[in-house]
Write an enzyme that holds these catalytic residues in place. Structure first.
Site, PDB file in Angstrom:
ATOM      1  CE  LYS A 206      69.359  43.018  44.664  1.00  0.00           C
ATOM      2  NZ  LYS A 206      69.588  42.948  43.234  1.00  0.00           N
ATOM      3  CB  CYS A 262      64.419  40.682  42.027  1.00  0.00           C
ATOM      4  SG  CYS A 262      65.576  39.310  41.973  1.00  0.00           S
TER       5      CYS A 262
END
Ligand SMILES: NC(=O)c1ccc[n+]([C@@H]2O[C@H](COP(=O)([O-])OP(=O)(O)OC[C@H]3O[C@@H](n4cnc5c(N)ncnc54)[C@H](O)[C@@H]3O)[C@@H](O)[C@H]2O)c1
Length: 434
Positions: A206, A262
């Site tokens: 991720k 993010c």
């Protein structure tokens, strides 16, 4: 059909809840924000997300999705508990785990049957061990009362539910293949590459993915500056590069840099994580530095057009969200850019097709948030475009001529590249002065 709970109903938690219910599972979505839960119970979305509303109403009508603010109700007798709370950036750039640990504590308090706690939040290496400690303080022992897994989310805001149901890949990290398989089974109706890994590997998949996307943005911004200095056109260059299947076209759009909820925080968290483990990630730091200098570059362009002095000049800003087709302004680069312009004495009038409401709670009070594009142009000395909304590509610039003071545009996203307005002085990213 499995019963499962999702703790934390933000972008990721809501899309996951609706997504799992669409796959036929019986889902309880829990959030501590009572107002959000009340809205959801009425079938209303707490934020703008294209197409999600229709899916939400459908699964609620089928009785497959319900919402609560009661954590005990959500976790009691539940084997699958997903955690999707936020992991924002801490002051030192590392991931702030307070929401994750608070959620873990409340789950630990009420868990009454063996559960698999699966973290969907972007959470650094070491965070699941911290979660384990919190659960232990509630008397719950890993392996006996529960197990942990990590299942990162790769959705893009604006196409969240599509991405959940049509993912590029599903990654599940767990300590044992059996636990990973159980979580994977919840996704059995989805046809996508499925990767079972260790927890650490899943966490780094991720973080590394987001760092790579940030790298692409910083890279194309570097090329944009080179194009400006040589009189080339970055949009043509990016198109030509993107045709190479080894490169691809995505994330090669020049602009004020990567923002949003993010990429900035995940890149910084990866830098901190890496430093704590004894490695100094010079390349990642360069990606970050490029993003910071891009903000200064846009401000210099505005300042340059205004003869170096912004006092009492009015800058009309088009676009506040961190990208088009979302109402999310979190960590949008419009925030540092506008804040800096205000500090230099400029007056700022701004408009965003979707983000006006969210912007009101984030931007300083002295930014005038306008209801229409035309309002932004009123007495403006310069128009600054910061988000590539399609609406701005199709503006009738002729109609604005009598409203503004100067016919000057700084197009920081290149939205006008196919239709440069006549009669205006334009500076465009990756092309320079036109
Ligand atoms: N937004 C994205 O596009 C995206 C994409 C992929 C991954 N992620 C990651 O997913 C995570 C969540 O991001 P988000 O954008 O959905 O965050 P968000 O802030 O929109 O949502 C978090 C939700 O958790 C709730 N919450 C916090 N503490 C709680 C608790 N103790 N109990 C119950 N609810 C609680 C908050 O009220 C909020 O509604 C982050 O780690 C993020 O990095 C986000």
């Amino acid at each position: 059909m499995e019963k499962l709970s999702v703790i934390g109903i933000g972008y990721v938690g809501l899309v996951s809840s609706v997504g799992f219910a669409t796959l036929g599972h019986k889902v309880v979505g829990m959030d501590k924000d009572k107002r959000k839960i009340e809205k959801l119970k009425r079938g209303e979305l707490p934020f703008y997300e294209k197409g999600l509303g229709e899916y939400l109403v459908e699964v609620m009508n089928k009785g497959l999705l319900e919402f609560t603010d009661d954590v005990e109700y959500a976790v009691k007798d539940t084997r699958y508990i997903f955690i999707a709370v936020n992991t924002p950036m801490d002051e030192d750039g590392s991931a702030d785990l307070s929401q994750l640990l608070e959620a873990g504590k409340s789950i630990g308090k009420y868990m009454n049957t063996f559960a698999i706690l699966t973290v969907r939040s972007t959470a650094p290496v070491g965070s699941l061990e911290a979660l384990e400690n919190v659960l232990e303080s509630e008397g719950k022992i890993r392996g006996k009362d529960y197990e942990l897994a990590y299942n990162p989310e790769f959705l893009r805001e604006g196409t969240g539910i599509y991405d959940f149901l049509n993912p590029s890949r599903i990654v599940v990290g767990a300590d044992s293949p059996e636990i990973a398989e159980e979580i994977m089974k919840l996704y059995e109706k989805i046809n996508a590459p499925k990767l079972k890994t260790s927890i650490k590997d899943a966490q780094l998949i991720k973080y590394a993915s987001n760092a790579f996307l940030a790298a692409r943005v910083s890279f194309i911004n570097e090329i944009a500056s080179i194009c400006e200095s040589m009189g080339a056109d970055v949009f043509t260059v990016a198109e030509g590069m993107g045709l190479d299947p080894r490169i691809g076209r995505r994330y090669l759009s020049p602009g004020p840099g990567y923002g949003g909820p993010c990429l900035p925080k995940d890149l910084m968290a990866l830098i901190r994580m890496s430093e704590e483990s004894g490695y100094h990630p010079e390349f990642l730091e360069a990606i970050h530095r490029k993003n910071e200098s891009q903000i200064r570059k846009i401000i210099w362009k505005v300042k340059g057009f205004m003869g170096g002095v912004l006092i009492n000049k009015t800058v009309g800003v088009l676009g506040l969200t961190f990208k088009p087709n979302t109402d999310d302004v979190r960590n949008s680069l419009s925030i540092p850019i506008i804040t800096r312009l205000l500090k230099m004495g400029a007056k700022v009038r701004a408009y965003d097709p979707m983000g006006n409401e969210n912007a009101k709670s984030i931007f300083p009070d002295d930014v005038v948030i306008c209801d229409t594009v035309k309002d932004v142009f009123k007495d403006a000395d310069l128009i600054l475009i910061l988000t590539a909304w399609e609406e701005f590509a199709n503006l009738s610039w002729k109609d604005m001529e009598g409203v503004v003071r100067n016919h000057i545009i700084v197009d920081a996203v290149g939205i006008l590249r196919n239709k440069v307005p006549e009669g205006w002085k334009v500076w465009m990213i990756g092309r320079g002065y036109l």
